[in-house]
Design a protein around this motif. Structure first.
Motif, mmCIF file in Angstrom:
data_model
loop_
_atom_site.group_PDB
_atom_site.id
_atom_site.type_symbol
_atom_site.label_atom_id
_atom_site.label_comp_id
_atom_site.label_asym_id
_atom_site.label_seq_id
_atom_site.Cartn_x
_atom_site.Cartn_y
_atom_site.Cartn_z
ATOM 1 N N GLU A 199 32.732 12.431 2.476
ATOM 2 C CA GLU A 199 31.345 12.749 2.157
ATOM 3 C C GLU A 199 31.312 13.557 0.860
ATOM 4 O OE1 GLU A 199 31.682 12.533 6.654
ATOM 5 O OE2 GLU A 199 32.784 13.508 5.043
ATOM 6 N N SER A 200 30.414 13.199 -0.031
ATOM 7 C CA SER A 200 30.333 13.923 -1.305
ATOM 8 C C SER A 200 28.907 14.417 -1.504
ATOM 9 C CB SER A 200 30.792 13.019 -2.461
ATOM 10 O OG SER A 200 30.090 11.795 -2.458
ATOM 11 N N ARG A 201 28.200 13.833 -2.447
ATOM 12 C CA ARG A 201 26.829 14.259 -2.713
ATOM 13 C C ARG A 201 25.950 13.969 -1.491
ATOM 14 N NH1 ARG A 201 22.418 11.477 -4.277
ATOM 15 N NH2 ARG A 201 20.825 12.551 -5.520
ATOM 16 N N PRO A 202 25.132 14.936 -1.063
ATOM 17 C CA PRO A 202 24.276 14.694 0.112
ATOM 18 C C PRO A 202 23.272 13.583 -0.160
ATOM 19 C CG PRO A 202 23.654 16.745 -0.971
ATOM 20 C CD PRO A 202 24.930 16.298 -1.613
ATOM 21 N N THR A 203 22.943 12.822 0.864
ATOM 22 C CA THR A 203 21.924 11.788 0.733
ATOM 23 C C THR A 203 20.555 12.434 0.547
ATOM 24 O OG1 THR A 203 21.488 11.693 3.107
ATOM 25 C CG2 THR A 203 23.249 10.273 2.255
ATOM 26 N N ASP A 204 19.606 11.645 0.066
ATOM 27 C CA ASP A 204 18.238 12.162 -0.080
ATOM 28 C C ASP A 204 17.699 12.634 1.268
ATOM 29 O OD1 ASP A 204 18.465 11.487 -2.704
ATOM 30 O OD2 ASP A 204 16.940 9.908 -2.691
ATOM 31 N N GLU A 205 18.045 11.913 2.336
ATOM 32 C CA GLU A 205 17.572 12.287 3.671
ATOM 33 C C GLU A 205 18.112 13.661 4.075
ATOM 34 O OE1 GLU A 205 18.809 9.286 2.865
ATOM 35 O OE2 GLU A 205 16.834 8.321 2.863
ATOM 36 N N ALA A 206 19.381 13.931 3.743
ATOM 37 C CA ALA A 206 19.969 15.235 4.066
ATOM 38 C C ALA A 206 19.303 16.341 3.258
ATOM 39 C CB ALA A 206 21.472 15.217 3.802
ATOM 40 N N VAL A 207 19.013 16.069 1.995
ATOM 41 C CA VAL A 207 18.335 17.054 1.145
ATOM 42 C C VAL A 207 16.949 17.368 1.692
ATOM 43 C CG1 VAL A 207 17.329 17.449 -1.142
ATOM 44 C CG2 VAL A 207 19.623 16.473 -0.944
ATOM 45 N N LEU A 208 16.221 16.343 2.118
ATOM 46 C CA LEU A 208 14.875 16.553 2.652
ATOM 47 C C LEU A 208 14.914 17.352 3.947
ATOM 48 C CD1 LEU A 208 13.344 13.029 1.950
ATOM 49 C CD2 LEU A 208 13.028 15.126 0.636
ATOM 50 N N THR A 209 15.949 17.134 4.766
ATOM 51 C CA THR A 209 16.096 17.932 5.987
ATOM 52 C C THR A 209 16.389 19.387 5.641
ATOM 53 O OG1 THR A 209 16.890 16.011 7.232
ATOM 54 C CG2 THR A 209 17.383 18.179 8.142
ATOM 55 N N SER A 210 17.235 19.616 4.639
ATOM 56 C CA SER A 210 17.502 20.991 4.179
ATOM 57 C C SER A 210 16.207 21.675 3.761
ATOM 58 C CB SER A 210 18.482 20.976 3.007
ATOM 59 O OG SER A 210 19.722 20.410 3.368
ATOM 60 N N ARG A 211 15.356 20.911 3.078
ATOM 61 C CA ARG A 211 14.094 21.477 2.590
ATOM 62 C C ARG A 211 13.151 21.868 3.721
ATOM 63 N NH1 ARG A 211 11.603 21.133 -2.193
ATOM 64 N NH2 ARG A 211 9.721 20.219 -1.282
ATOM 65 N N ILE A 212 13.033 21.031 4.761
ATOM 66 C CA ILE A 212 12.081 21.394 5.813
ATOM 67 C C ILE A 212 12.580 22.603 6.610
ATOM 68 C CG2 ILE A 212 11.133 19.068 5.996
ATOM 69 C CD1 ILE A 212 12.609 18.771 8.649
ATOM 70 N N ILE A 213 13.902 22.735 6.759
ATOM 71 C CA ILE A 213 14.434 23.929 7.424
ATOM 72 C C ILE A 213 14.159 25.160 6.581
ATOM 73 C CG2 ILE A 213 16.517 25.076 8.260
ATOM 74 C CD1 ILE A 213 17.681 22.300 8.861
ATOM 75 N N ASP A 214 14.420 25.053 5.287
ATOM 76 C CA ASP A 214 14.169 26.157 4.356
ATOM 77 C C ASP A 214 12.701 26.566 4.398
ATOM 78 O OD1 ASP A 214 13.382 27.460 1.812
ATOM 79 O OD2 ASP A 214 15.445 27.072 1.197
ATOM 80 N N ARG A 215 11.813 25.588 4.322
ATOM 81 C CA ARG A 215 10.381 25.883 4.285
ATOM 82 C C ARG A 215 9.898 26.548 5.563
ATOM 83 N NH1 ARG A 215 8.802 20.095 3.663
ATOM 84 N NH2 ARG A 215 6.796 20.866 4.442
ATOM 85 N N ALA A 216 10.569 26.268 6.680
ATOM 86 C CA ALA A 216 10.158 26.861 7.959
ATOM 87 C C ALA A 216 10.659 28.285 8.125
ATOM 88 C CB ALA A 216 10.656 25.986 9.108
ATOM 89 N N ILE A 217 11.914 28.552 7.748
ATOM 90 C CA ILE A 217 12.488 29.873 8.021
ATOM 91 C C ILE A 217 12.213 30.887 6.925
ATOM 92 C CG2 ILE A 217 14.315 28.843 9.433
ATOM 93 C CD1 ILE A 217 16.282 29.336 7.155
#
Length: 712
Positions: free
Chosen positions: A81-99
């Motif tokens: 695994e190398s660069r995160p997929t767009d889907e993984a990046v978007l999941t990171s963002r929704i967690i960030d935006r919530a906490i």
């Protein structure tokens, strides 16, 4: 080793939280499981305070691991695994935006939350589990955090709400809505929303909130109870501005900052006087306290004070930084057909925010191939969002898209997908690039509008135009008074309390994304924000329709030409031919067209010239045509035998004309009447069980040459 296990049922499914001794050096760590999907969250805090910054240094990483799905993916040469997929990046963002909103304002120590999907069962989404795991890892750590928060995904199938639906249920429904929330003052406050939907109403969103309240409360209570057993004492931290320095700042400023903001000239980008005051104050403290770094505290003070003044002016006087009232939208306009060679283009203007969208059409072969832990397949609609430094009047490095750009691009994509034509009707691959030319608030929603204009300019037969707007909030936390703001601009986005983005058509909402800086919003604020967004959306749609009332009737002359048809899947092999011989011959003799064939039998021919596409299409039609008894063809004599001749009637299809079926009298040899290469009329008289075709020249009106000797 598993230390503690806690369970709760949400939407009829069991969610389990476990603490382990696996990541002993992380500040907080836990496993969360639903079905056979398992994630681990680890939260860690740096021991060092980052001084002189006006933001909270939080990073959230969501990691997809191929092993979680039992896959070995990647190229032949790279299986890691190398660069995160767009889907993984978007999941990171929704967690960030919530906490993020739940960290104390003055807290400036770096915090990192890493969520890793360890097992994925293909049914239960890891996103929601990652949000719950992040909440619990922070809750049981010593990191100052004012959680817990609950997260839930809501689908709706046949009018019924489903909590944490399966992937299949999400695809079948008309709503895919994610809420994160906290409990406060005996109410459930929403602090993050992410939604894609098929033109649902504002009432539908509010009904989903009401339906989810009990489940959200259950998740919150569950975490509080578990944390009481294993949670750590939260660390204390010093305020960002020392009391004596704060007094010196107040003495220096007096009412200058208040006047600079309150009396700023009407219009955007009008807080220059406040920036000059900040520069003077930094210089003053640096000279008064040489070498002590006291001037670094100015940023934190200014941020809080500017925010206080802006919110006070809005709440008490309905006076926004640029002089507008809370319900006013900045001047709107749009333009279409701006670039001569591209397939479609549109520019959208909202005050100083300007976005140019350019559309390109391609064939099915241009679709993006997706290969990830959760998602694999093809993607026919792409929206890419770019935010260059010049859009804010700054300089900066030009690198690949950041998380924000990926997030804004995905939001506009989500907003537009519901109105796109079905692939059977419009088999093109569609790529839109939105270039932010000038930014002062909500460029993501401006890109929705500009992209919609580009679609219509290109002649894409969308079902209905789409527009988007961002709604803000100014709330005095002490008094509880607030103002909902239509069309927020830069300072209101930065210093305000909410960014509530809503996109949709005249008939309903297609996408929502909400972030806040306060604890959360209640139903009343949500209802008002949705109503404001609808009113603004309809006004923007009127502006778009004035410029381009409907999609153009014809595609650009520079767009590729596509012919599509459904064939019997059993005929695919005949079109392809042995080792691709047939399809390669078609491509070679038809100007290098592209031919894409799906397993379903969908065939698409793509080329730059219509005549090449038509030629290839007719060729394929003839290959897959089902021959019927009684049809007459002009066939080519391919091979002569003693008993008759084989005649090609369609590419790849031939039949036999028996020697007795050429003329109504007896002949000694077929060569008496035809030779190889002759084109003669033939009629289909029979097709046997093995698909062999019998032909008759007599019944098709064939006339033999008068001088038979010349045919020998």
């Amino acid at each position: 080793m598993i230390k503690d296990t806690f369970e709760v049922e949400v939407g009829g499914k069991k969610i389990t939280i476990k603490t382990t001794n696996w990541a002993e050096q992380a500040g907080g760590s836990c496993l969360v499981q639903c079905g056979e999907t398992v994630v681990i969250a680890n939260a860690t805090m740096s021991p060092v305070v980052r001084e002189g910054i006006d933001f909270f240094p939080l990073t959230v990483e969501y990691e997809e691991k191929f092993y979680a799905a039992g896959k070995i993916l990647g190229s032949r040469f790279l299986k890691r695994e190398s660069r995160p997929t767009d889907e993984a990046v978007l999941t990171s963002r929704i967690i960030d935006r919530a906490i993020r909103p739940l960290f104390p304002t003055d807290f400036k120590r770096e915090v990192q939350v890493i969520v890793t999907c360890l097992s994925w069962d293909g049914e239960n989404d890891s996103d929601i589990l990652g949000m719950i795991a992040s909440s619990f890892a922070l809750l049981i750590s010593s990191i100052p955090w004012q959680g817990p928060l609950a997260s839930i995904r809501i689908g709706r199938v046949n009018g019924e709400f489903i909590f944490n639906p399966t992937y299949e249920q999400r695809a079948a429904g008309d709503m895919d809505l994610t809420f994160s929330a906290i409990a406060k003052d005996n109410d459930i406050l929403i602090n993050m929303i992410e939604m894609g939907s098929k033109e649902v109403s504002e009432k539908d969103v509010l009904d989903a909130y009401e339906a989810a309240k009990n489940e959200l409360q259950k998740i919150i209570d569950f975490q509080i109870k578990a944390a009481k057993k294993i949670g750590k004492t939260k660390e204390e931290f010093l305020p960002a501005v020392e009391l004596d320095i704060e007094n010196e700042i107040k003495e220096f400023l007096g009412d200058k900052l208040d006047k600079a903001i309150t009396n700023a000239p009407a219009g955007e980008k009008n807080l220059g006087a406040a920036e000059l005051l900040k520069t003077d104050l930094i210089k003053y403290l640096a000279e008064k306290h040489p070498g002590e770094g006291k001037e670094k505290q100015v940023l934190a003070y200014f941020e809080k004070e500017i925010e206080r003044i802006i919110i006070r002016n809005i709440v008490e006087k309905d006076h926004r930084p640029d002089g507008r009232k809370s319900t006013e939208i900045r001047p709107l306009s749009c333009e279409v057909g701006l670039l001569p060679r591209v397939h479609g283009s549109g520019m959208f203007f909202r005050g100083l925010t300007r976005v140019l969208s350019i559309l390109t059409l391609g064939g099915p072969g241009d679709q993006q191939i997706l290969e990830g832990m959760e998602v694999s397949g093809k993607k026919r609609f792409l929206h890419h969002y770019n935010f260059p430094p010049y859009s804010t009047g700054e300089t900066g490095m030009m690198r690949g898209p950041k998380r924000r750009e990926l997030g804004h691009g995905a939001l506009a994509e989500k907003a537009l997908i519901p109105v796109l034509p079905d692939v059977e009707k419009f088999p093109y691959t569609i790529r839109i690039v939105s270039e932010v030319m000038s930014s002062n608030g909500s460029t993501s929603q401006a890109s929705v509008c500009a992209a919609c204009i580009a679609l219509m300019d290109a002649g894409v037969p969308i079902k209905s135009p789409v527009a988007g707007i961002s709604i803000g909030l100014a709330k005095d936390e002490q008094t509880g008074k607030y103002k909902v703001l239509t069309d927020i601009q830069g300072p209101e986005d930065h210093y305000g309390d909410m960014d509530f983005k809503v996109a949709g058509t005249k008939d309903g909402i297609t996408a929502i994304q909400m972030d806040i800086k306060i604890d959360g919003i209640d139903k009343k604020i949500m209802e008002e924000a949705l109503a404001r967004a609808k009113d603004a959306r309809l006004k923007i749609l009127d502006i778009i329709k004035e410029q381009i009332p409907e999609p153009r009737k014809a595609l650009s002359q520079y767009a590729p030409k596509i012919f599509s048809m459904m064939i019997n899947p059993s005929k695919i092999g005949e079109v392809v031919g042995p080792k691709g011989s047939v399809i390669n011959k078609i491509i070679e003799e038809c100007g290098g067209v592209s031919i894409d064939i799906e397993d379903s039998g969908l065939v698409c021919v793509t080329g730059q010239k219509q005549e090449d596409v038509d030629k290839a299409a007719n060729w394929i039609k003839s290959i897959v045509k089902e021959i019927e008894i009684g049809e007459v063809f002009q066939g080519t004599v391919r091979k002569i035998m003693d008993f008759g001749a084989f005649v090609d009637i369609l590419p790849g299809q031939s039949g036999l004309v028996h020697i007795s079926k050429f003329v109504p009298y007896q002949i000694k040899s077929v060569k008496d009447v035809v030779k190889e290469g002759d084109i003669i009329p033939v009629k289909v008289t029979g097709i046997d069980d093995q698909g062999r075709i019998n032909l008759s020249a007599i019944e098709a009106g064939f006339k033999a040459p008068k001088n038979l000797e010349n045919r020998k």
